[in-house]
Design an enzyme around this catalytic site. Structure first.
Site, PDB file in Angstrom:
ATOM      1  N   ARG A   1     -20.277  62.870 -24.288  1.00 46.72           N
ATOM      2  CA  ARG A   1     -21.317  63.603 -23.537  1.00 46.72           C
ATOM      3  C   ARG A   1     -21.600  64.953 -24.181  1.00 46.72           C
ATOM      4  NH1 ARG A   1     -20.056  66.080 -18.989  1.00 46.72           N
ATOM      5  NH2 ARG A   1     -18.380  64.662 -18.412  1.00 46.72           N
TER       6      ARG A   1
ATOM      7  N   TYR B   1     -48.859  65.857 -18.956  1.00 44.16           N
ATOM      8  CA  TYR B   1     -48.206  64.582 -18.703  1.00 44.16           C
ATOM      9  C   TYR B   1     -47.815  64.521 -17.223  1.00 44.16           C
ATOM     10  CZ  TYR B   1     -44.828  60.914 -18.533  1.00 44.16           C
ATOM     11  OH  TYR B   1     -44.152  59.784 -18.147  1.00 44.16           O
TER      12      TYR B   1
ATOM     13  N   ASP C   1     -44.925  70.972 -25.616  1.00 47.50           N
ATOM     14  CA  ASP C   1     -44.791  69.518 -25.704  1.00 47.50           C
ATOM     15  C   ASP C   1     -45.713  69.082 -26.830  1.00 47.50           C
ATOM     16  OD1 ASP C   1     -44.981  66.771 -25.503  1.00 47.50           O
ATOM     17  OD2 ASP C   1     -44.987  66.738 -23.310  1.00 47.50           O
TER      18      ASP C   1
ATOM     19  N   LYS D   1     -42.219  58.043 -28.303  1.00 45.65           N
ATOM     20  CA  LYS D   1     -43.576  57.819 -28.811  1.00 45.65           C
ATOM     21  C   LYS D   1     -43.587  57.784 -30.347  1.00 45.65           C
ATOM     22  CE  LYS D   1     -44.597  58.473 -24.424  1.00 45.65           C
ATOM     23  NZ  LYS D   1     -44.013  57.558 -23.493  1.00 45.65           N
TER      24      LYS D   1
END
Ligand code: PLP
Length: 385
Positions: free
Chosen positions: A54, A106, A179, A204
């Site tokens: 982690r 978004y 972004d 993407k």
């Protein structure tokens, strides 16, 4: 093996094609092994280079180094998704902090900001980022900690002036996060334009093959704010899996030729669709009459991206009929894969969506541009006749 100790003379796309030229020291493999271990051996004295998955994982190292290089940053972090990356930036702030984000962005992140983040204590303002006077008026010097922008912005592909927003944010003592999912590092480097953080939905274009979920953050400086984001990822365990990190690295090797081809096809389609009798408007930053084209020309190098939207003259039902009748374009959400996707966003986003009902969002893949146009043209003719 490339000498990484001195400034490389190579172009970034050369480094990307060779995934920075890393060779596995044990085997000489040019593609890295996939590390699956969740924990790491400690010395008898309890020292350790790595402790637990982690926190960090050798499967992240090469992809994070590549992202750092692509964006010209100081460090990068991989996340389980673009949303995990974006929300970690906000979760690293404190209740009461003021943040500004775009009105049109978004939609899942916008919904999270107005819903969860506001309830949790962030003071969220949404403004039209193409209106710099509105951004200036919304900034509260000393209280605004973060300005978030998305450019080109989903799904109208509105262009935001990164350098101007960075200057305004910094004057008010705030940081700027971008972004840059749609622009990709091939066309825009937000950090060089003054941004402090870059975020990608690596699901993407960075991965490019519609087969993983991933997110990334790249920072200009590894300061205390960055360390808080590192701690959020560690605490929430918002980490990507080893196989996904490996696939992402593989995808990024072909990033440059993929997105350049997609942008060239998108431009060709935008030009042809702008002249189509069934289309009222084409939204694409590469068209000279698109608002924001001048800014896009300044801040995007070599292309305007692979995303465009069209507004169908005959309205909402006709737009839905076009999406229903295409044969080559895939009716699916997401973007940035090798296959072209078509989506009626208003149907997906529901009744509160600000997206016009006559709008179809197009993610351009790697198919022949003539085939993509012919398929859309056929569906448009059928929908209007
Ligand atoms: N940002 C943009 C521009 C997006 O299009 C998306 C997803 O569609 C996201 C962020 C969220 O990324 P993810 O789906 O990887 O969580």
């Amino acid at each position: 093996m490339m000498d990484k100790t001195r400034p490389a003379p190579w172009h970034t796309e050369t480094l990307a094609a060779q995934a920075l030229g890393w060779i596995d020291p044990q085997t000489g493999a040019v593609a890295p092994p996939i590390h699956m271990s969740s924990t790491y051996l400690r010395t008898p004295g309890y020292g350790t280079e790595r402790a637990y998955i982690r926190d960090e994982n050798p499967a992240f190292d090469q992809a994070e180094a590549m992202l750092t290089k692509l964006e010209g940053g100081a460090a990068a972090l991989l996340f389980a998704s673009g949303m995990a990356a974006a929300t970690s930036v906000f979760m690293a702030l404190k209740p009461g902090d003021h943040v500004i984000a775009p009105k049109m962005m978004y939609w899942s992140l916008r919904n999270w900001l107005i819903g969860y983040a506001s309830e949790w204590g962030l003071d969220v303002d949404l403004v039209d980022m193409s209106d710099l006077a509105a951004l200036k008026a919304a900034l509260r010097p000393g209280r605004t900690r973060l300005v978030w922008i998305e450019t080109p912005g989903n799904p109208l592909w509105s262009v935001t002036d990164i350098a101007a927003c960075a200057a305004l944010a910094h004057q008010a003592g705030a940081r700027l996060a971008v972004d840059s999912t749609v622009a990709t590092p091939v066309f825009t480097q937000p950090l060089s334009l003054g941004a402090d953080l870059v975020m990608h939905s690596a699901t993407k274009y960075l991965n490019g093959h519609s087969d993983i979920c991933a997110g990334a953050l790249i920072t200009k400086t590894t300061d205390a704010d960055w360390e808080r984001i590192v701690a959020v990822r560690y605490t929430l365990g918002a980490i990507i899996g080893s196989v996904e990190a490996w696939l992402l690295l593989r995808g990024m090797r072909s990033l440059f030729p993929r997105v350049r081809q997609q942008a060239a096809t998108a431009l060709e389609l935008a030009q042809r669709l702008a002249a189509h009798p069934a289309i009222a408007e084409v939204l694409y930053p590469g068209l000279p009459d698109f608002p924001g084209h001048a800014i896009a020309t300044r801040q995007m190098q070599g292309g305007f991206g692979g995303m465009l939207s069209v507004r169908v003259k005959a309205g909402t039902n006709a737009a839905k009929a076009v999406a229903a009748q295409v044969e080559l374009w895939q009716r699916a959400t997401s973007l940035g894969g090798t296959e072209s996707l078509i989506e009626h966003r208003a149907s997906i986003e529901g009744p509160d969506s600000p997206v016009p009902g006559d709008l179809l969002r197009l993610s351009v893949g790697l198919e022949h541009p003539g085939d993509l146009f012919a398929d859309l043209d056929r569906a448009l003719q059928r929908a209007i006749n």
